[in-house]
Design an enzyme around this catalytic site. Structure first.
Site, PDB file in Angstrom:
ATOM      1  N   LYS A   1      -6.343  -0.354   6.352  1.00 18.95           N
ATOM      2  CA  LYS A   1      -7.516  -1.333   6.483  1.00 18.95           C
ATOM      3  C   LYS A   1      -8.671  -0.519   6.700  1.00 18.95           C
ATOM      4  O   LYS A   1      -8.814   0.397   7.373  1.00 18.95           O
ATOM      5  CB  LYS A   1      -7.164  -2.353   7.401  1.00 18.95           C
ATOM      6  CG  LYS A   1      -5.836  -3.130   7.216  1.00 18.95           C
ATOM      7  CD  LYS A   1      -6.168  -4.006   5.941  1.00 18.95           C
ATOM      8  CE  LYS A   1      -5.166  -4.894   5.717  1.00 18.95           C
ATOM      9  NZ  LYS A   1      -5.053  -5.576   4.555  1.00 18.95           N
TER      10      LYS A   1
ATOM     11  N   ASP B   1       0.688  -1.158   0.034  1.00 18.68           N
ATOM     12  CA  ASP B   1      -0.036   0.055   0.075  1.00 18.68           C
ATOM     13  C   ASP B   1       0.738   1.220  -0.167  1.00 18.68           C
ATOM     14  O   ASP B   1       0.674   2.165  -0.566  1.00 18.68           O
ATOM     15  CB  ASP B   1      -1.012   0.010   1.084  1.00 18.68           C
ATOM     16  CG  ASP B   1      -2.034  -0.952   1.000  1.00 18.68           C
ATOM     17  OD1 ASP B   1      -2.358  -1.613   0.013  1.00 18.68           O
ATOM     18  OD2 ASP B   1      -2.620  -1.251   2.195  1.00 18.68           O
TER      19      ASP B   1
ATOM     20  N   ASP C   1       0.181  -0.411   5.764  1.00 21.09           N
ATOM     21  CA  ASP C   1      -1.191  -1.098   5.249  1.00 21.09           C
ATOM     22  C   ASP C   1      -2.364  -0.530   5.813  1.00 21.09           C
ATOM     23  O   ASP C   1      -2.474  -0.302   7.049  1.00 21.09           O
ATOM     24  CB  ASP C   1      -0.955  -2.453   5.793  1.00 21.09           C
ATOM     25  CG  ASP C   1      -1.959  -3.447   4.996  1.00 21.09           C
ATOM     26  OD1 ASP C   1      -1.838  -3.204   3.768  1.00 21.09           O
ATOM     27  OD2 ASP C   1      -2.139  -4.548   5.293  1.00 21.09           O
TER      28      ASP C   1
END
Length: 340
Positions: free
Chosen positions: A261, A246, A259
């Protein structure tokens, strides 16, 4: 003379009997006689059984159960016999060793000792963005999905069946489709923010689908700087796997694989993110092995953003924690390779 005085005292009222015990001579010469006289005048009260005062007819069953109680005749031997009859003989085999306690057979360090880092890193304003190529290498996501623990698989399936019961099969398919779409839009919005902050902010504020997620991460974005990679492919040549990172940037001064989420439910601790830490560790190891990246990473960051706009939870992974999850990732990778 003494005997006559003693008889005179006995003829007096009982209330004055204590005078007898004040006579020093009597205490020394007749201690047993004094005690005998005392016991003859003061008798013990009869003990009353409290159960006799209970209304026997009204509480007949209760009184009987209490007064007729006896200890169990069972012994350890009879209990074992009963257990064997009900559940079978005990399993004397040792429980299987948990995966976390194992050591990877093909251990590779997280930090690549053979990678040469240039003295002057490229300080380009444009973060790296390498397209993901189709190869025979399995992705990190695929490996984790196919090596999921039975417990996680059970809870995932139970959640799926619950959602299907509420929404129906078509409704659940539409729900998951929207979740993936929101995730893609959220990642695209973050990429736009890092590339051109002013333009992205104006455009994304009007998007109702992801506006809550963007509001959720505002306090985290303030701590991110020096973005080096966005939605960029990485691969580990030695271990033969690949993935799509990412973001790689500095979080509070430390270079991290980040990352992003999305979640509708709060995930305040790292354990609530399930296999995400393994995914981050896998990406870190891949970047450190990949020759396309002229830097190495030792930290990770998982940011859980919420649709309702509540502040996101950033879960920072220091080098020691990343090393622990790296070992767990290697075990999952070995498990996948054994299956395939």
């Amino acid at each position: 003379l003494v005997r006559m005085k003693f008889l005179q005292l006995l003829s007096r009222k009982p209330g004055k009997l204590e005078m007898l015990f004040r006579i020093p001579f009597c205490q020394k010469q007749f201690p047993h006689m004094c005690l005998a006289t005392s016991t003859s005048l003061y008798s013990k009260k009869k003990k009353v059984n409290s159960y006799e005062q209970v209304d026997q007819e009204k509480y007949k069953n209760l009184v009987y159960s209490v007064t007729s109680y006896k200890t169990s005749a069972q012994t350890p031997e009879t209990i074992f016999e009963e257990d064997n009859l009900l559940y079978g003989p005990p399993n004397k085999h040792r429980p299987p060793v948990k995966a976390e306690t194992k050591t990877p057979k093909n251990w590779v360090p997280l930090i690549n000792p053979n990678k040469r880092i240039p003295l002057l890193n490229s300080d380009s304003n444009h973060p790296m963005k390498i397209a993901l190529q189709k190869t025979k290498m399995p992705s990190v996501t695929r490996i984790l999905q196919q090596t999921i623990s039975p417990q996680q698989a059970f809870y995932l399936e139970r959640w799926k069946q619950k959602m299907i019961l509420e929404l129906g099969k078509d409704g659940f398919a539409e729900y998951t489709k929207n979740l993936f779409l929101q995730g893609e839009l959220f990642h695209a919005a973050l990429e736009s923010i890092f590339l051109s902050e002013e333009m992205a902010t104006k455009e994304q504020k009007e998007d109702v689908a992801i506006s809550g997620y963007l509001s959720s991460v505002q306090h985290v974005l303030k701590d991110i700087s020096e973005v080096k990679a966005l939605e960029s492919a990485v691969q580990h040549e030695t271990l033969q796997y690949l993935g799509l990172v990412d973001c790689v940037a500095k979080y509070r001064g430390q270079l991290c694989v980040i990352d992003w989420k999305t979640s509708e439910k709060p995930k305040p601790s790292l354990k609530n993110t399930f296999d995400n830490p393994l995914q981050v560790a896998a990406y870190i190891g891949a970047i450190n092995d990949d020759a396309n990246y002229d830097f190495q990473v030792s930290c990770g960051l998982i940011v859980v953003a919420y649709k309702n706009g509540s502040p996101a939870h950033p879960h920072f992974m220091d080098p020691e924690l990343c090393s622990q999850y790296w070992n767990k990732w290697l075990l999952r990778l070995e498990e996948y390779m054994d299956k395939n």
